[in-house]
Enzyme design. Sequence first.
Site, PDB file in Angstrom:
ATOM      1  N   LYS A  85       9.775  10.594  -0.722  1.00  0.00           N
ATOM      2  CA  LYS A  85       9.009   9.922   0.342  1.00  0.00           C
ATOM      3  C   LYS A  85       9.959   9.212   1.312  1.00  0.00           C
ATOM      4  CE  LYS A  85       6.201   5.860   1.224  1.00  0.00           C
ATOM      5  NZ  LYS A  85       5.507   4.675   0.763  1.00  0.00           N
ATOM      6  N   LEU A  89       0.833  -1.210   0.000  1.00  0.00           N
ATOM      7  CA  LEU A  89       0.000   0.000   0.000  1.00  0.00           C
ATOM      8  C   LEU A  89       0.865   1.256   0.000  1.00  0.00           C
ATOM      9  CD1 LEU A  89      -2.463  -1.499   2.612  1.00  0.00           C
ATOM     10  CD2 LEU A  89      -3.085  -0.837   0.264  1.00  0.00           C
ATOM     11  N   PRO A  90       0.261   2.417  -0.331  1.00  0.00           N
ATOM     12  CA  PRO A  90       1.096   3.619  -0.499  1.00  0.00           C
ATOM     13  C   PRO A  90       1.824   4.082   0.766  1.00  0.00           C
ATOM     14  CG  PRO A  90      -1.044   3.924  -1.561  1.00  0.00           C
ATOM     15  CD  PRO A  90      -1.122   2.636  -0.791  1.00  0.00           C
ATOM     16  N   LYS A 145      15.328  -0.421   5.412  1.00  0.00           N
ATOM     17  CA  LYS A 145      14.916   0.128   4.106  1.00  0.00           C
ATOM     18  C   LYS A 145      15.218   1.629   4.007  1.00  0.00           C
ATOM     19  CE  LYS A 145      12.255   1.122   0.503  1.00  0.00           C
ATOM     20  NZ  LYS A 145      12.401   0.683  -0.851  1.00  0.00           N
ATOM     21  N   THR A 196       6.367   0.543   2.061  1.00  0.00           N
ATOM     22  CA  THR A 196       7.373   1.357   2.751  1.00  0.00           C
ATOM     23  C   THR A 196       6.636   2.360   3.618  1.00  0.00           C
ATOM     24  OG1 THR A 196       8.869   1.153   0.864  1.00  0.00           O
ATOM     25  CG2 THR A 196       9.340   2.905   2.447  1.00  0.00           C
TER      26      THR A 196
HETATM   27  P1  NAD Z   1       0.765   2.259  -6.227  1.00  0.00           P
HETATM   28  O1  NAD Z   1       0.167   3.577  -5.879  1.00  0.00           O
HETATM   29  O2  NAD Z   1       0.985   1.906  -7.662  1.00  0.00           O
HETATM   30  O3  NAD Z   1      -0.131   1.076  -5.577  1.00  0.00           O
HETATM   31  C1  NAD Z   1      -0.788   1.163  -4.360  1.00  0.00           C
HETATM   32  C2  NAD Z   1      -2.137   0.466  -4.514  1.00  0.00           C
HETATM   33  O4  NAD Z   1      -2.798   0.447  -3.237  1.00  0.00           O
HETATM   34  C3  NAD Z   1      -3.080   1.172  -5.496  1.00  0.00           C
HETATM   35  O5  NAD Z   1      -3.490   0.258  -6.492  1.00  0.00           O
HETATM   36  C4  NAD Z   1      -4.236   1.639  -4.609  1.00  0.00           C
HETATM   37  O6  NAD Z   1      -5.502   1.614  -5.274  1.00  0.00           O
HETATM   38  C5  NAD Z   1      -4.186   0.614  -3.480  1.00  0.00           C
HETATM   39  N1  NAD Z   1      -4.847   1.059  -2.264  1.00  0.00           N
HETATM   40  C6  NAD Z   1      -4.720   2.234  -1.603  1.00  0.00           C
HETATM   41  N2  NAD Z   1      -5.492   2.254  -0.508  1.00  0.00           N
HETATM   42  C7  NAD Z   1      -6.149   1.062  -0.477  1.00  0.00           C
HETATM   43  C8  NAD Z   1      -7.101   0.488   0.407  1.00  0.00           C
HETATM   44  N3  NAD Z   1      -7.546   1.168   1.457  1.00  0.00           N
HETATM   45  N4  NAD Z   1      -7.555  -0.750   0.118  1.00  0.00           N
HETATM   46  C9  NAD Z   1      -7.114  -1.438  -0.967  1.00  0.00           C
HETATM   47  N5  NAD Z   1      -6.200  -0.933  -1.839  1.00  0.00           N
HETATM   48  C10 NAD Z   1      -5.740   0.296  -1.599  1.00  0.00           C
HETATM   49  O7  NAD Z   1       2.141   2.182  -5.414  1.00  0.00           O
HETATM   50  P2  NAD Z   1       3.392   1.204  -5.679  1.00  0.00           P
HETATM   51  O8  NAD Z   1       4.342   1.862  -6.609  1.00  0.00           O
HETATM   52  O9  NAD Z   1       2.876  -0.159  -5.997  1.00  0.00           O
HETATM   53  O10 NAD Z   1       4.073   1.212  -4.227  1.00  0.00           O
HETATM   54  C11 NAD Z   1       3.502   0.495  -3.150  1.00  0.00           C
HETATM   55  C12 NAD Z   1       4.459   0.557  -1.973  1.00  0.00           C
HETATM   56  O11 NAD Z   1       5.721   0.008  -2.364  1.00  0.00           O
HETATM   57  C13 NAD Z   1       4.741   1.975  -1.464  1.00  0.00           C
HETATM   58  O12 NAD Z   1       4.792   1.947  -0.046  1.00  0.00           O
HETATM   59  C14 NAD Z   1       6.092   2.296  -2.071  1.00  0.00           C
HETATM   60  O13 NAD Z   1       6.818   3.242  -1.296  1.00  0.00           O
HETATM   61  C15 NAD Z   1       6.760   0.933  -2.066  1.00  0.00           C
HETATM   62  N6  NAD Z   1       7.819   0.750  -3.074  1.00  0.00           N
HETATM   63  C16 NAD Z   1       7.605   1.120  -4.365  1.00  0.00           C
HETATM   64  C17 NAD Z   1       8.616   0.931  -5.299  1.00  0.00           C
HETATM   65  C18 NAD Z   1       8.412   1.331  -6.756  1.00  0.00           C
HETATM   66  O14 NAD Z   1       9.387   1.326  -7.501  1.00  0.00           O
HETATM   67  N7  NAD Z   1       7.182   1.628  -7.194  1.00  0.00           N
HETATM   68  C19 NAD Z   1       9.840   0.352  -4.921  1.00  0.00           C
HETATM   69  C20 NAD Z   1      10.021  -0.044  -3.595  1.00  0.00           C
HETATM   70  C21 NAD Z   1       8.991   0.161  -2.675  1.00  0.00           C
END
Ligand code: NAD
Length: 306
Positions: free
Chosen positions: A253, A72-73, A178, A103
């Site tokens: 972030k 999740l975000p 992390k 994260t």
């Molecule tokens: P993203 O925004 O693409 O995905 C998050 C998903 O969570 C979305 O599809 C959203 O609809 C869903 N969501 C939000 N609230 C919700 C709820 N209450 N119930 C159900 N679903 C819900 O983000 P991402 O890029 O996939 O990143 C996710 C996590 O991974 C973050 O914490 C980010 O910091 C971490 N991260 C991302 C990367 C990257 O390269 N994208 C790398 C390492 C870590």
Amino acid sequence: MQSREIRMTKIAFIGLGNMGGGMCANLVKAGHTVAAFDLNAEAVNAVAAKGARAAASVADAVKDADVVVSMLPAGKHVLGVYFGPDGVSSHAKRGTLLIDCSTIAVTDAREAHVQADLSGLIMVDAPVSGGVAAADAGTLTFMVGGTAKAFGKAEQVLKDMGKNIFHAGGSGNGQAAKIANNMLLGISMIGTCEAFNLAEKLGLDAETFYKISSVSSGQCWSMTSYCPAPGPVPTSPANRDYKPGFAVAMMLKDLRLAADAARAVRAEIRLGEHAESIYQSLSDKGQDGLDFSGVMKDVKGEIPRP
Ligand code: NAD
């Protein structure tokens, strides 16, 4: 090696965005029974097409699950999904293992561990290193915080989504590893950009400086795996006008999380704070979507104020 019966687990996966979509698909591929939920119906449909069951709600996803995985975000989403009204803790069986891969702040992760404990659930924080490509390929690195027993229970599921799985210690230690790692990455990327720019202004082209520095004492991951100057590392975002990759908004972030955590424990992070201000200024200039190695463009004065 464990038998297929033991390996197959009933998993609920919540948060099917850029990262979660591929991770969920890999759990299906590994033979687990996966119920998937996201607020975005399109994201649910995409993993349903790969063999996950489309769940209608958090409650529906977790009702039969032995393990819940979330991606999740931010912390508020994680605490809301797990412990808010109609959240995971209201519907999961006692003893269910919760694996949060998002994260989030170390404090939020530790709060989640406490609440899980009070609800009779087992928790690990398991943030990842590696971007969307690694999530899709199942080659993520996981940094896990929680008891040794919880880590032992989570390990196989994590192996089905990643390549390197580390037990970093007790609750919140996965998040601590992390953000400390990503703070170092942010700092080293800025330093690498400044070094390439300086070398160029003094008369060395990027290839020549790379050949020298990549085998000298300035060598680092930001240079040899993700070089911010176009040319020396063909796969790096510098060769596609800094299209992410790992975006400025994501790095900012993580640097904010590091700065908050450092304040809480009075750790001095002068370069970490400076890196945060540099990425903040990129964000202020409308560059949230630029790859984080695009700080090179800023160093060269190529990014105008909006
Ligand atoms: P993203 O925004 O693409 O995905 C998050 C998903 O969570 C979305 O599809 C959203 O609809 C869903 N969501 C939000 N609230 C919700 C709820 N209450 N119930 C159900 N679903 C819900 O983000 P991402 O890029 O996939 O990143 C996710 C996590 O991974 C973050 O914490 C980010 O910091 C971490 N991260 C991302 C990367 C990257 O390269 N994208 C790398 C390492 C870590």
